[in-house]
Write a protein that holds these residues in place. Structure first.
Motif: not given
Length: 63
Positions: A30, A34, A38, A57, A61
């Motif tokens: 994860e 992430r 980003n 995203a 999520s």
């Protein structure tokens, strides 16, 4: 004790440790995901692409 019962007992004893290891691996995956998202948002070519990546995203999520 027969071997099969010993094996079952060992599996029960090892289950919590294996579960913790799986949780640690999942957290690492994860975190990597992430960071990649980003990075993609930061390097987006246009503001509209950036907004689309953010929206994707957020949708992901929520699952």
């Amino acid at each position: 004790m027969p071997v099969s019962q010993t094996g079952k007992r060992l599996q029960k004893e090892m289950a919590p440790a294996m579960n913790i290891a799986a949780k640690i691996r999942a957290r690492r995956v994860e975190a990597r995901t992430r960071k990649a998202v980003n990075r993609a948002i930061e390097n987006a070519a246009t503001p509209s692409m950036r907004h689309e990546l953010i929206a994707l995203a957020q949708i992901h999520s929520m699952r």
